[in-house]
Design an enzyme around this catalytic site. Structure first.
Site, mmCIF file in Angstrom:
data_model
loop_
_atom_site.group_PDB
_atom_site.id
_atom_site.type_symbol
_atom_site.label_atom_id
_atom_site.label_comp_id
_atom_site.label_asym_id
_atom_site.label_seq_id
_atom_site.Cartn_x
_atom_site.Cartn_y
_atom_site.Cartn_z
ATOM 1 N N ALA A 14 76.954 69.765 76.061
ATOM 2 C CA ALA A 14 78.413 70.547 76.250
ATOM 3 C C ALA A 14 78.978 71.511 76.948
ATOM 4 O O ALA A 14 79.897 71.585 77.588
ATOM 5 C CB ALA A 14 78.348 71.269 74.417
ATOM 6 N N ALA A 15 78.083 72.441 77.392
ATOM 7 C CA ALA A 15 78.604 73.490 78.432
ATOM 8 C C ALA A 15 78.554 72.833 79.876
ATOM 9 O O ALA A 15 79.574 72.933 80.446
ATOM 10 C CB ALA A 15 77.445 74.659 78.514
ATOM 11 N N ARG A 25 89.784 68.823 86.304
ATOM 12 C CA ARG A 25 91.315 68.965 85.919
ATOM 13 C C ARG A 25 92.181 69.958 86.835
ATOM 14 O O ARG A 25 93.140 69.708 87.255
ATOM 15 C CB ARG A 25 91.519 69.631 84.512
ATOM 16 C CG ARG A 25 91.088 68.698 83.489
ATOM 17 C CD ARG A 25 91.361 69.272 81.999
ATOM 18 N NE ARG A 25 90.715 68.592 80.650
ATOM 19 C CZ ARG A 25 89.793 68.884 80.263
ATOM 20 N NH1 ARG A 25 89.306 70.264 80.449
ATOM 21 N NH2 ARG A 25 89.283 68.096 79.365
ATOM 22 N N GLU A 38 71.459 65.181 84.221
ATOM 23 C CA GLU A 38 71.089 64.833 82.619
ATOM 24 C C GLU A 38 69.712 64.400 82.656
ATOM 25 O O GLU A 38 69.638 63.239 83.025
ATOM 26 C CB GLU A 38 72.030 64.280 81.828
ATOM 27 C CG GLU A 38 71.735 64.114 80.472
ATOM 28 C CD GLU A 38 71.012 65.516 79.720
ATOM 29 O OE1 GLU A 38 70.196 65.456 78.866
ATOM 30 O OE2 GLU A 38 71.507 66.556 79.871
ATOM 31 N N CYS A 48 74.459 69.175 66.714
ATOM 32 C CA CYS A 48 74.479 69.680 65.372
ATOM 33 C C CYS A 48 74.560 68.731 64.350
ATOM 34 O O CYS A 48 74.517 68.815 62.967
ATOM 35 C CB CYS A 48 75.638 70.651 65.077
ATOM 36 S SG CYS A 48 75.657 71.795 66.277
ATOM 37 N N ARG A 75 86.420 59.556 85.714
ATOM 38 C CA ARG A 75 86.950 60.903 86.157
ATOM 39 C C ARG A 75 86.288 61.594 87.480
ATOM 40 O O ARG A 75 86.744 62.588 87.694
ATOM 41 C CB ARG A 75 87.088 61.945 84.850
ATOM 42 C CG ARG A 75 87.834 61.261 83.570
ATOM 43 C CD ARG A 75 87.620 62.322 82.598
ATOM 44 N NE ARG A 75 88.702 63.190 82.937
ATOM 45 C CZ ARG A 75 88.739 64.416 82.389
ATOM 46 N NH1 ARG A 75 87.782 64.953 81.602
ATOM 47 N NH2 ARG A 75 89.424 65.300 82.736
ATOM 48 N N ARG A 450 86.508 95.864 48.677
ATOM 49 C CA ARG A 450 86.907 96.984 47.788
ATOM 50 C C ARG A 450 85.711 97.707 47.403
ATOM 51 O O ARG A 450 85.653 98.742 47.368
ATOM 52 C CB ARG A 450 87.712 96.275 46.597
ATOM 53 C CG ARG A 450 88.936 95.876 46.701
ATOM 54 C CD ARG A 450 89.389 95.112 45.528
ATOM 55 N NE ARG A 450 89.796 96.187 44.246
ATOM 56 C CZ ARG A 450 90.158 95.725 43.349
ATOM 57 N NH1 ARG A 450 90.434 94.653 42.977
ATOM 58 N NH2 ARG A 450 90.243 96.872 42.206
#
Length: 461
Positions: A14-15, A25, A38, A48, A75, A450
């Site tokens: 992910a990171a 980009r 990796e 997850c 890319r 409350r």
């Protein structure tokens, strides 16, 4: 044309790959060459989702992959799978790598900018038999596949889960769905140490009603093996629990072995320390993000290690922006998390009582029982909400929720209030959506606010 800069990323989930994608980009290949390493078989996946894959609720592993290695390479990101980084040479600006499927061939790759996204590793205590076949940690898609292979080959239907944190309870549910007889061993007095004990007791009661044997105060002493060396039982100080498969749900710790060897700064939990731009402290050309870092807790003001995919993806976006020539920051977190075991939803945000004490805060606590929708509407079920507020100011400090359908995501109300620094009295005026199928007239979170407001007033200064 020679690239002006070289970016190396250690870790392709992910990171790491969010950073790579965002940097690409912003900068063209002839401006920035991106190489990512990796060590597993998979990239850009949802860890997850592994318990739901194991439980048969979702397909896998391909369905859990957001972007394949081929898509990244298309890319102009040089993603090298099954390649492990074994050393960081910061003085010479290079990393040593080993190809795991090519005879262990080693080489060096130079960098101008470095991103560390090495993730976390499951806690595996040094106990007899803990590394035996049939004992599984669940952190990567490779781990999930290995567990499924064990389940497919197992002639029995007895499972022992060690630890009753998020992963432990999620894996207990997965194994129940697989038709296993499940025993959960938890060293603490209640499951879910991410909740206060009184809220954890509600989780324990619900798990027992679901047919999950949950043994509290059970300190595991080892794993017994059969003649073939495979796990056959888990032992505690006073009992033995037969097991055809053992799953470790003891949480994770930052994977910062490389960083520590290179002398990079680590926090109390062992996670890398960064500034708001996710740059490693004291190193202008090194960034870090995801499960290997510590982050600022906006409520306590201290750094914490929180391993969540939501944070990792945000870290990657911020790192990629900064590496790509822009500027972005990660302000911190309030510690929001949500999980489920069967039909029970479990959520928390902010501080627990022990964390508030450790931060030196004086506070009041209240707990309310309400329903997830109007009491007269079909399907209304109990929901417990616990709220912590600072004694003098009434500032919200934390919320915990345990209930059925619609309970878990209510924690987001409190997460926003915490981020905004609201008091519990201010929360009572929140204009939340209402209709009988979704909530009582007074939402349970507002009922708790409350009551907390009254407790703050009664406590005085």
């Amino acid at each position: 044309m020679t690239a002006t800069e070289r970016l190396v990323i250690v870790g392709g989930d992910a990171a790491g790959m969010s950073a790579a994608s965002q940097a690409r980009r912003l900068r063209k290949p002839d401006e920035l060459a991106i190489t990512a390493f990796e060590r597993s078989h998979f990239t850009s996946y949802s860890a997850c989702g592994i318990p739901y894959w194991v439980g048969g609720r979702v397909e896998g592993p391909n369905a859990l992959i957001a972007r394949t290695a081929e898509e990244h390479r298309a890319r102009d990101i040089d993603l090298r799978m099954r390649t492990e980084v074994t050393e960081l040479d910061l003085d010479r600006g290079r990393v040593r790598t080993r190809e795991l499927d090519n005879g262990g061939r080693e080489s060096w790759t130079g960098f101008d900018k470095l991103v560390l996204a090495t993730g976390a590793r499951p806690r595996r205590p040094p106990l007899p038999g803990i590394d035996a076949p049939g004992v599984h940690g669940v952190q990567t898609l490779d781990d999930g596949q290995a567990l499924l292979d064990t389940l497919a080959a197992s002639p029995g239907r007895r499972a022992v889960v060690v630890g009753a944190g998020y992963i432990g309870v999620e894996m207990a549910e997965a194994l129940i769905l697989r038709g296993y007889q499940v025993t959960v061993l938890e060293q603490n007095g209640q499951p879910m140490s991410t909740l206060d004990p009184d809220m954890g007791a509600l989780v324990h009661e619900a798990m027992c009603r679901m047919g999950i044997e949950t043994v509290r105060g059970a300190a595991v002493t080892g794993v017994l093996t059969d003649r073939a060396g495979r796990a056959r039982a888990v032992t505690t100080e006073d009992a033995e629990y037969p097991a055809d498969v053992v799953v470790l749900g003891l949480g994770v710790r930052p994977e910062t072995t490389l960083a520590a060897a290179a002398g990079l700064p680590l926090g109390e939990s062992g996670g890398l320390l960064t500034d708001l731009a996710m740059r490693v402290r004291g190193h202008d050309h090194i960034w870090a993000g995801g499960d290997c870092v510590e982050v600022l807790d906006l409520v306590s003001g201290h750094t914490r290690h929180i391993a969540l995919g939501t944070h990792a993806n945000k870290h990657g976006q911020i790192i990629g922006t900064n590496v790509g020539g822009g500027y972005a920051t990660f302000p911190g977190v309030v510690g929001t998390a949500v999980s489920k075991v069967c039909d029970l939803e479990i959520a928390r945000t902010g501080l627990l009582e022990r964390q508030a004490h450790a931060a030196g805060l004086r506070f009041v606590t209240v707990t309310v029982e309400a329903t997830n929708r109007a009491g007269y509407y079909p399907g209304a079920s109990p929901m417990h909400v616990k709220m912590l507020a600072e004694r003098r100011t009434g500032r919200l400090l934390g919320v915990q929720i345990v209930g059925r359908e619609g309970a878990g995501k209510r924690v987001d109300i409190a997460a926003v209030a915490l981020t905004a620094g609201m008091t519990v009295e201010q929360m009572t005026a929140l204009d939340l959506g209402y209709a009988p199928p979704f909530s009582p007239v007074w939402d349970p979170v507002l009922v708790a606010a409350r009551k907390a407001t009254g407790a703050v007033r009664a406590a005085g200064s």
